[in-house]
Design a protein around this motif. Structure first.
Motif, PDB file in Angstrom:
ATOM      1  N   ASN A   1      33.891 -30.227 -18.859  1.00  0.00           N
ATOM      2  CA  ASN A   1      34.629 -31.233 -18.104  1.00  0.00           C
ATOM      3  C   ASN A   1      34.702 -32.564 -18.833  1.00  0.00           C
ATOM      4  OD1 ASN A   1      34.925 -29.382 -16.001  1.00  0.00           O
ATOM      5  ND2 ASN A   1      32.939 -29.936 -15.137  1.00  0.00           N
ATOM      6  N   GLY A   2      34.305 -32.565 -20.090  1.00  0.00           N
ATOM      7  CA  GLY A   2      34.358 -33.790 -20.883  1.00  0.00           C
ATOM      8  C   GLY A   2      34.481 -33.443 -22.347  1.00  0.00           C
ATOM      9  N   GLY A   3      34.728 -34.452 -23.147  1.00  0.00           N
ATOM     10  CA  GLY A   3      34.893 -34.272 -24.575  1.00  0.00           C
ATOM     11  C   GLY A   3      36.316 -33.888 -24.924  1.00  0.00           C
ATOM     12  N   GLY A   4      36.669 -34.046 -26.178  1.00  0.00           N
ATOM     13  CA  GLY A   4      37.978 -33.625 -26.638  1.00  0.00           C
ATOM     14  C   GLY A   4      39.108 -34.500 -26.156  1.00  0.00           C
ATOM     15  N   PRO A   5      40.332 -33.976 -26.127  1.00  0.00           N
ATOM     16  CA  PRO A   5      41.505 -34.767 -25.766  1.00  0.00           C
ATOM     17  C   PRO A   5      41.393 -35.388 -24.384  1.00  0.00           C
ATOM     18  CG  PRO A   5      42.134 -32.648 -26.699  1.00  0.00           C
ATOM     19  CD  PRO A   5      40.666 -32.590 -26.469  1.00  0.00           C
ATOM     20  N   ASP A   6      41.589 -36.708 -24.335  1.00  0.00           N
ATOM     21  CA  ASP A   6      41.517 -37.464 -23.075  1.00  0.00           C
ATOM     22  C   ASP A   6      40.178 -37.297 -22.366  1.00  0.00           C
ATOM     23  OD1 ASP A   6      44.169 -38.325 -23.436  1.00  0.00           O
ATOM     24  OD2 ASP A   6      44.943 -36.512 -22.502  1.00  0.00           O
ATOM     25  N   ASN A   7      39.167 -36.813 -23.096  1.00  0.00           N
ATOM     26  CA  ASN A   7      37.820 -36.610 -22.552  1.00  0.00           C
ATOM     27  C   ASN A   7      37.836 -35.719 -21.308  1.00  0.00           C
ATOM     28  OD1 ASN A   7      35.017 -37.022 -22.696  1.00  0.00           O
ATOM     29  ND2 ASN A   7      35.098 -38.651 -21.166  1.00  0.00           N
ATOM     30  N   LEU A   8      38.698 -34.713 -21.336  1.00  0.00           N
ATOM     31  CA  LEU A   8      38.824 -33.812 -20.190  1.00  0.00           C
ATOM     32  C   LEU A   8      38.252 -32.430 -20.454  1.00  0.00           C
ATOM     33  CD1 LEU A   8      42.420 -34.669 -18.896  1.00  0.00           C
ATOM     34  CD2 LEU A   8      40.234 -35.317 -17.876  1.00  0.00           C
ATOM     35  N   GLY A   9      37.841 -32.162 -21.692  1.00  0.00           N
ATOM     36  CA  GLY A   9      37.212 -30.883 -21.987  1.00  0.00           C
ATOM     37  C   GLY A   9      38.195 -29.752 -22.167  1.00  0.00           C
ATOM     38  N   ALA A  10      37.699 -28.533 -21.979  1.00  0.00           N
ATOM     39  CA  ALA A  10      38.503 -27.326 -22.185  1.00  0.00           C
ATOM     40  C   ALA A  10      38.053 -26.250 -21.210  1.00  0.00           C
ATOM     41  CB  ALA A  10      38.353 -26.820 -23.620  1.00  0.00           C
ATOM     42  N   THR A  11      38.947 -25.301 -20.955  1.00  0.00           N
ATOM     43  CA  THR A  11      38.657 -24.187 -20.051  1.00  0.00           C
ATOM     44  C   THR A  11      38.882 -22.865 -20.780  1.00  0.00           C
ATOM     45  OG1 THR A  11      39.312 -25.507 -18.131  1.00  0.00           O
ATOM     46  CG2 THR A  11      39.198 -23.126 -17.821  1.00  0.00           C
ATOM     47  N   PHE A  12      38.000 -21.906 -20.477  1.00  0.00           N
ATOM     48  CA  PHE A  12      38.031 -20.591 -21.121  1.00  0.00           C
ATOM     49  C   PHE A  12      38.374 -19.541 -20.072  1.00  0.00           C
ATOM     50  CE2 PHE A  12      35.616 -23.405 -23.656  1.00  0.00           C
ATOM     51  CZ  PHE A  12      35.718 -22.976 -24.969  1.00  0.00           C
ATOM     52  N   TYR A  13      39.222 -18.600 -20.468  1.00  0.00           N
ATOM     53  CA  TYR A  13      39.786 -17.648 -19.514  1.00  0.00           C
ATOM     54  C   TYR A  13      39.677 -16.217 -20.028  1.00  0.00           C
ATOM     55  CZ  TYR A  13      42.304 -21.854 -17.863  1.00  0.00           C
ATOM     56  OH  TYR A  13      42.643 -23.111 -17.411  1.00  0.00           O
ATOM     57  N   ASP A  14      39.744 -15.280 -19.078  1.00  0.00           N
ATOM     58  CA  ASP A  14      39.992 -13.877 -19.359  1.00  0.00           C
ATOM     59  C   ASP A  14      41.367 -13.524 -18.809  1.00  0.00           C
ATOM     60  OD1 ASP A  14      37.873 -12.982 -20.819  1.00  0.00           O
ATOM     61  OD2 ASP A  14      36.764 -12.140 -19.117  1.00  0.00           O
ATOM     62  N   PRO A  15      42.080 -12.607 -19.473  1.00  0.00           N
ATOM     63  CA  PRO A  15      43.383 -12.195 -18.940  1.00  0.00           C
ATOM     64  C   PRO A  15      43.213 -11.367 -17.670  1.00  0.00           C
ATOM     65  CG  PRO A  15      42.759 -10.828 -20.812  1.00  0.00           C
ATOM     66  CD  PRO A  15      41.740 -11.927 -20.729  1.00  0.00           C
ATOM     67  N   THR A  16      44.186 -11.457 -16.795  1.00  0.00           N
ATOM     68  CA  THR A  16      44.215 -10.646 -15.580  1.00  0.00           C
ATOM     69  C   THR A  16      45.530  -9.863 -15.548  1.00  0.00           C
ATOM     70  OG1 THR A  16      45.207 -12.423 -14.268  1.00  0.00           O
ATOM     71  CG2 THR A  16      42.798 -12.304 -14.314  1.00  0.00           C
ATOM     72  N   SER A  17      45.649  -9.005 -14.572  1.00  0.00           N
ATOM     73  CA  SER A  17      46.866  -8.191 -14.409  1.00  0.00           C
ATOM     74  C   SER A  17      47.209  -7.433 -15.691  1.00  0.00           C
ATOM     75  CB  SER A  17      48.055  -9.075 -13.988  1.00  0.00           C
ATOM     76  OG  SER A  17      47.761  -9.789 -12.804  1.00  0.00           O
ATOM     77  N   ILE A  18      46.185  -6.864 -16.297  1.00  0.00           N
ATOM     78  CA  ILE A  18      46.401  -6.065 -17.508  1.00  0.00           C
ATOM     79  C   ILE A  18      47.053  -4.740 -17.107  1.00  0.00           C
ATOM     80  CG2 ILE A  18      45.272  -4.899 -19.441  1.00  0.00           C
ATOM     81  CD1 ILE A  18      43.095  -7.032 -19.300  1.00  0.00           C
ATOM     82  N   PRO A  19      48.161  -4.365 -17.737  1.00  0.00           N
ATOM     83  CA  PRO A  19      48.835  -3.115 -17.351  1.00  0.00           C
ATOM     84  C   PRO A  19      47.910  -1.911 -17.512  1.00  0.00           C
ATOM     85  CG  PRO A  19      50.229  -4.438 -18.801  1.00  0.00           C
ATOM     86  CD  PRO A  19      48.874  -5.088 -18.795  1.00  0.00           C
ATOM     87  N   GLN A  20      48.106  -0.937 -16.664  1.00  0.00           N
ATOM     88  CA  GLN A  20      47.268   0.262 -16.687  1.00  0.00           C
ATOM     89  C   GLN A  20      47.345   0.942 -18.058  1.00  0.00           C
ATOM     90  OE1 GLN A  20      48.115   3.017 -13.547  1.00  0.00           O
ATOM     91  NE2 GLN A  20      46.353   4.325 -13.991  1.00  0.00           N
ATOM     92  N   GLY A  21      46.179   1.318 -18.571  1.00  0.00           N
ATOM     93  CA  GLY A  21      46.110   1.996 -19.853  1.00  0.00           C
ATOM     94  C   GLY A  21      45.971   1.069 -21.034  1.00  0.00           C
ATOM     95  N   PHE A  22      46.129  -0.241 -20.797  1.00  0.00           N
ATOM     96  CA  PHE A  22      46.010  -1.224 -21.871  1.00  0.00           C
ATOM     97  C   PHE A  22      44.611  -1.833 -21.874  1.00  0.00           C
ATOM     98  CE2 PHE A  22      50.502  -0.807 -21.668  1.00  0.00           C
ATOM     99  CZ  PHE A  22      51.017  -1.263 -22.874  1.00  0.00           C
ATOM    100  N   SER A  23      44.172  -2.321 -23.034  1.00  0.00           N
ATOM    101  CA  SER A  23      42.880  -2.986 -23.189  1.00  0.00           C
ATOM    102  C   SER A  23      43.098  -4.414 -23.659  1.00  0.00           C
ATOM    103  CB  SER A  23      42.006  -2.259 -24.222  1.00  0.00           C
ATOM    104  OG  SER A  23      41.705  -0.952 -23.799  1.00  0.00           O
ATOM    105  N   SER A  24      42.315  -5.322 -23.107  1.00  0.00           N
ATOM    106  CA  SER A  24      42.340  -6.700 -23.592  1.00  0.00           C
ATOM    107  C   SER A  24      41.835  -6.747 -25.030  1.00  0.00           C
ATOM    108  CB  SER A  24      41.458  -7.577 -22.702  1.00  0.00           C
ATOM    109  OG  SER A  24      41.273  -8.857 -23.289  1.00  0.00           O
ATOM    110  N   LEU A  25      42.352  -7.700 -25.801  1.00  0.00           N
ATOM    111  CA  LEU A  25      41.885  -7.876 -27.173  1.00  0.00           C
ATOM    112  C   LEU A  25      41.072  -9.153 -27.346  1.00  0.00           C
ATOM    113  CD1 LEU A  25      45.014  -6.699 -29.196  1.00  0.00           C
ATOM    114  CD2 LEU A  25      43.026  -5.373 -28.467  1.00  0.00           C
ATOM    115  N   GLY A  26      40.832  -9.896 -26.239  1.00  0.00           N
ATOM    116  CA  GLY A  26      40.013 -11.102 -26.348  1.00  0.00           C
ATOM    117  C   GLY A  26      40.262 -12.064 -25.215  1.00  0.00           C
ATOM    118  N   SER A  27      39.498 -13.151 -25.224  1.00  0.00           N
ATOM    119  CA  SER A  27      39.627 -14.209 -24.220  1.00  0.00           C
ATOM    120  C   SER A  27      40.548 -15.306 -24.739  1.00  0.00           C
ATOM    121  CB  SER A  27      38.251 -14.787 -23.886  1.00  0.00           C
ATOM    122  OG  SER A  27      37.377 -13.797 -23.395  1.00  0.00           O
TER     123      SER A  27
END
Length: 545
Positions: free
Chosen positions: A72-98
């Motif tokens: 919630n701090g640091g970096g651009p405008d001191n607002l930090g960064a957010t990390f995500y995982d993908p959702t709604s992955i189509p059936q039979g497919f695999s995620s390749l990363g966050s």
């Protein structure tokens, strides 16, 4: 309505907002969308079909995410960064990363997901990792954060490569089937020259989060890149035309700009001259199609172009011909065909002299910065999955930067605005003044940009000059293969020019100016014409920053 009922409604709303409303880290998660819907692209091939078949590995983009961890701090405008995982992955497919991005820009990014369609159990195109290695954690990070974050590098089976990291909110290893690893022949090495806006990036003790194109990287670690399939993903000529109509930028020139662009044909028709070393006294007029320009070879100062000899004609040509100017489009694959880059080249017959700011003084730098012939460009990066504009590269003298589609200004529809700097013609995404070589102090070469009624829609009269991946589909103009200089090299006493400027300064300003002169880009010291688009490093490679 009964008073007790009103109290119940108010309490319910308060409960929903208080317990389910956005947190500081979630508040940035408004998803960016282009101003206008994507058009229906002309049919043909696999471009913009939603999936790309790499030859046994089917790949899609996922753009919906769930939050895993945030600072919630640091970096651009001191607002930090957010990390995500993908959702709604189509059936039979695999995620390749966050996925990750700084919190000061709208959410706009993607994660690749993949599916093995090789029907080869002994040598599949996708496998689960055999383990994970913890390559970074936030436990020792002294910054405001939502819990702790952990970054994991998948350990790929032999013959396979991880193409993304995994982020978790606990120190427990991710599940083995959390992501997939890609067979090595479908990957290449990461692109070290990927352009990223520095004001939208964040370094967290070796964890780098990027804002322009999204994603993140861990220092001293690497993952592979997917390698595409040109025959299954790149746009055909009709689709290129549609992309140009959808995304061709609109260039605003400064109200005081004297030196505007022209078409190359206009430059030739209005008296441009070809010089040959040893025969300087007898230059040749250039044929309208450039047929008498030397082709290929190398830039050895044997040939160069110049303005007409006649003074009045020279002044006319210097100012260009904005009304009939053309933009020249070079279309090429990047990331092995997962994306298309459309480089848009604009020619100016003359580059004006530079100006500087030294404290409260604005001054002309005389001849410094002047030269005949000026080639500038911006590059559109388009996703081959859906044809969406991803980012734009703004060339700025001998460098430049990528800006995410979410950080652009738009003219009409999805056409980005480009601001051309006064006299120097560097490209910027926003108006204002940038000081080059300032080193953080109030002194530097001025790059001034602003809106005016001098405007160029690069899509009007657009000329596609090269599409190498479509063999024979586009005939390159002869001038494109002229690889010598588009202006003469003129040596003059740079020190004399600088002394003229130092006369107006006293005390600390004079010393600051002396330090500033040492940081002036070499292209501004002396007059030397540029080479054409095909000689630039970015022509056959990625944009370097």
């Amino acid at each position: 309505m009964h008073f007790s009922t009103i109290k119940t409604i108010i309490f319910s709303l308060f409960f929903i907002i208080f317990f389910n409303g956005p947190t500081m880290a979630d508040s940035q998660a408004d998803t960016f969308q282009l101003p206008s819907p994507l058009p229906d692209w002309p049919p043909g091939g696999g471009f913009a079909s939603g999936t790309i078949d790499l030859g046994g590995l089917l790949v899609r983009q996922v753009t919906t995410f769930s939050k895993i961890w945030a600072t919630n701090g640091g970096g651009p405008d001191n607002l930090g960064a957010t990390f995500y995982d993908p959702t709604s992955i189509p059936q039979g497919f695999s995620s390749l990363g966050s996925y990750a991005q700084p919190n000061n820009i709208p959410l706009f990014g993607h994660v690749h997901v993949a599916k093995d369609i090789s029907n080869d159990p002994s040598n599949p195109t996708l496998k689960s990792p055999v383990d994970y290695t913890l390559v970074w954690s936030s436990e020792s990070l002294d910054i405001e954060k939502d819990g702790e974050g952990y970054v994991w590098l998948p350990t790929a089976p032999e013959g396979y490569k991880a193409v993304g990291y995994v982020i978790t909110g606990s120190s427990a290893k991710p599940a083995i089937d959390k992501v997939g690893c890609v067979r090595a022949d479908f990957t290449d090495t990461p692109n070290a020259t990927i352009g990223l806006e520095k004001e939208h990036s964040l370094n967290l003790d070796g964890l780098n989060v990027y804002g322009s194109v999204g994603g993140f990287r861990v220092q001293n670690e690497s993952v592979g890149n997917l390698k595409g399939n040109l025959s299954n993903s790149m746009p055909n000529l009709n689709q290129i035309d549609a992309l140009i109509q959808a995304y061709a930028p609109v260039i605003y020139f400064h109200p005081d700009e004297q030196y505007l662009p022209s078409s190359v044909d206009w430059f030739f028709q209005n008296g441009a001259l070809l010089y040959h070393k040893g025969n300087e006294s007898t230059p040749n007029l250039i044929e309208q199609n450039g047929s008498n320009l030397p082709q290929g070879g190398m830039n050895d100062d044997s040939y160069w172009l110049d303005l007409p000899l006649n003074g009045s004609s020279k002044d006319i040509v210097k100012k260009g011909d904005l009304q009939n100017a053309s933009a020249y489009f070079h279309v090429k694959p990047v990331s092995g065909g997962l994306f298309t880059d459309i480089a848009i080249w604009v020619f100016y017959p003359f580059n004006g002299g530079a100006r500087a700011k030294v404290g409260f003084i604005n001054l002309s730098l005389g001849k410094l910065g002047e030269h005949v012939g000026d080639w500038e460009h911006v590059t559109l990066r388009v996703s081959n999955f859906n044809g969406e504009l991803n980012s734009v590269f703004f060339s700025q003298h001998s460098w430049g930067k990528w800006v995410s589609a979410s950080g652009l200004q738009y003219h009409t529809g999805n056409k980005p605005i480009v601001y051309s700097s006064l006299h120097g013609h560097a490209s910027y995404p926003k108006p204002g003044c940038v000081l080059i070589g300032s080193g953080g102090v109030d002194i530097g070469v001025r790059d001034d940009t602003d809106k005016s009624d001098k405007v160029m829609d690069t899509g009007v009269g657009a000329v596609v000059v090269a599409t190498e991946y479509l063999a024979g589909a586009v005939v390159e103009p002869l001038w494109l293969n002229y690889e010598r200089k588009w202006g003469p090299k003129i040596d003059y006493d740079v020190e004399k020019e600088i002394k003229k400027m130092k006369r107006v300064m006293i005390g600390k300003l004079k010393k600051a100016f002396e330090r500033f002169v040492e940081s002036i880009p070499s292209e501004m010291l002396g007059e030397d014409g540029p080479t054409g688009p095909k000689v630039k490093e970015s022509w056959s490679g990625d944009e370097c920053v």
